[in-house]
Design a protein around this motif. Structure first.
Motif, PDB file in Angstrom:
ATOM      1  N   GLU A 168       0.678  -1.446   0.096  1.00 36.93           N
ATOM      2  CA  GLU A 168      -0.286  -0.013   0.069  1.00 36.93           C
ATOM      3  C   GLU A 168       0.895   1.201   0.270  1.00 36.93           C
ATOM      4  N   GLU A 169       2.199   1.075   0.272  1.00 31.28           N
ATOM      5  CA  GLU A 169       2.998   2.292   0.231  1.00 31.28           C
ATOM      6  C   GLU A 169       3.507   2.771  -1.055  1.00 31.28           C
ATOM      7  N   GLN A 170       3.194   1.776  -2.001  1.00 25.45           N
ATOM      8  CA  GLN A 170       3.648   2.030  -3.430  1.00 25.45           C
ATOM      9  C   GLN A 170       2.320   2.591  -4.008  1.00 25.45           C
ATOM     10  N   THR A 171       2.622   4.217  -4.471  1.00 26.13           N
ATOM     11  CA  THR A 171       1.136   4.669  -5.038  1.00 26.13           C
ATOM     12  C   THR A 171       1.116   4.738  -6.366  1.00 26.13           C
ATOM     13  N   ASN A 172       2.296   4.417  -7.121  1.00 24.57           N
ATOM     14  CA  ASN A 172       2.375   4.621  -8.440  1.00 24.57           C
ATOM     15  C   ASN A 172       1.718   3.281  -8.965  1.00 24.57           C
ATOM     16  N   GLY A 173       0.393   3.140  -8.907  1.00 25.50           N
ATOM     17  CA  GLY A 173      -0.164   2.046  -9.442  1.00 25.50           C
ATOM     18  C   GLY A 173      -0.296   0.833  -8.152  1.00 25.50           C
ATOM     19  N   LEU A 174      -1.171  -0.297  -8.590  1.00 24.23           N
ATOM     20  CA  LEU A 174      -1.402  -1.187  -7.595  1.00 24.23           C
ATOM     21  C   LEU A 174       0.042  -2.263  -7.856  1.00 24.23           C
ATOM     22  N   VAL A 175       0.788  -2.328  -6.610  1.00 26.37           N
ATOM     23  CA  VAL A 175       1.955  -3.027  -6.853  1.00 26.37           C
ATOM     24  C   VAL A 175       2.039  -4.285  -6.000  1.00 26.37           C
ATOM     25  N   LEU A 176       2.096  -5.650  -6.336  1.00 25.18           N
ATOM     26  CA  LEU A 176       2.216  -6.831  -5.706  1.00 25.18           C
ATOM     27  C   LEU A 176       3.665  -6.693  -4.676  1.00 25.18           C
TER      28      LEU A 176
END
Length: 275
Positions: A168-176
Motif C-alpha cells: 500500500e505504500e507504493q502509490t504509483n499503481g497497484l504493486v504486488l
C-alpha cells in the motif's frame, strides 16, 4: 501454529482488545443501547447468511464479539472463540451488557475441537481479517470440518489474498509487494498502531502473518471433505485498505476510486459438509 508466532500475536491482540473496545469504530455502546444493532460485516452478508434461527454456530477468531452477537441476533445459538484473553473478557462483558446469549471461549483455532468438541455445529463462521494470522490453511480447513455436524455449513467473508499482497505504500499503481501464496516463513511486522483511532501505542508491536492464495483456500476446503456451494468476490472492503485511493460506497464500505473492476478486495465463501 509456531509457538513463538502464536505468543507474539496473542500478546499483540491482548493489547489491541481494550483499544478496540473503547474505539469509535467498533461502537460497542451501540450494541447495548440498540438490541437490533448488527455489525457492518454481518449486515453485508445478511442475505447470504439466510435464516439462522435454531442454528448452532461457532465464530472462530471472534475478537471482541460484535460479529458474534450479531449472529445471535439473527437467531443463532452462537459460541465465539478467540486466543486473546483480553478480547474474550471484553466480549463476555459486552454480551452481558447487551443481554446476548452468546458464549465466549478462550482458545486458539488449533485447539478449537478440543475446547468445543467435534461435530457439534451447524455453522462455522469466520469474519474479516482472520486467516492471515494462521500459518496453515489446510489445518484450518480440517478444524472447520471437524467442528461441523453432517450437513453443517462454513461461511467466511475475508480480505482477498490479492489485496493482502499489495504494497500500500507504493502509490504509483497497484504493486504486488508481498507473497500471494502461503509461505512457511511468516511476514514479520513491527507496528505499534492498530486499525482504530487511538492515541495509545502497542508495546507488543511485533506480529507474524501469512497470506493464502484463493486456490489454496478452496483446495483446503475441498480436501477437508466440504463441498463449495458459493464463492463471490467483492469490489469493496470494510476499511480503507489503500489510503488515498478509495472512497466510501452507499453501504459504508470502501471501494477503489478508479477502476474498481480491476481488483477483488474481499470474498464470501460458503461450503457444506456431507450428510
Amino acid at each position: 501454529m509456531q509457538h513463538s508466532s502464536y505468543d507474539l500475536n496473542r500478546a499483540n491482540w491482548n493489547e489491541r482488545a481494550p483499544l478496540h473496545l473503547a474505539s469509535r469504530e467498533y461502537a460497542v455502546r451501540s450494541y447495548i443501547d440498540d438490541p437490533t444493532r448488527l455489525s457492518d460485516v454481518v449486515s453485508f452478508d445478511r442475505e447470504r447468511l439466510g435464516d439462522l434461527h435454531g442454528v448452532k454456530a461457532v465464530h472462530l477468531q471472534c475478537h471482541i464479539g460484535t460479529d458474534t452477537i450479531s449472529l445471535e441476533r439473527l437467531g443463532a445459538e452462537v459460541t465465539g472463540l478467540d486466543f486473546s484473553a483480553a478480547a474474550i473478557e471484553g466480549a463476555r462483558d459486552l454480551a452481558a451488557r447487551a443481554k446476548s446469549t452468546a458464549v465466549f471461549v478462550e482458545a486458539g483455532v488449533d485447539d478449537a475441537v478440543a475446547a468445543l468438541g467435534a461435530g457439534h455445529f451447524d455453522l462455522v463462521y469466520t469474519g474479516i481479517g482472520a486467516l492471515c494470522w494462521l500459518p496453515d490453511i489446510a489445518a484450518w480447513a480440517r478444524t472447520v470440518s471437524s467442528l461441523l455436524a453432517p450437513g453443517g455449513r462454513l461461511f467466511i467473508r475475508e480480505g482477498h489474498p490479492v489485496l493482502w499482497a499489495i504494497d500500500e505504500e507504493q502509490t504509483n499503481g497497484l504493486v504486488l509487494g508481498y507473497p500471494y501464496f502461503e509461505q512457511s516463513e511468516p511476514l514479520v511486522w513491527d507496528d505499534s498502531s492498530t486499525y482504530v483511532e487511538t492515541d495509545q501505542s502497542i508495546k507488543a508491536s511485533v506480529t507474524h502473518e501469512w497470506n493464502h492464495g484463493i486456490g489454496e483456500i478452496l483446495t483446503a476446503v475441498l480436501d477437508a471433505g466440504l463441498t463449495i456451494t458459493r464463492f463471490v468476490e467483492h469490489t469493496s472492503v470494510p476499511w480503507e485498505a489503500l489510503p488515498g485511493r478509495m472512497h466510501l460506497d452507499d453501504n459504508g464500505e470502501w471501494m477503489l476510486t478508479e477502476h474498481a473492476e480491476r481488483l477483488p478486495l474481499t470474498y464470501t465463501l460458503q461450503a457444506v459438509k456431507a450428510d
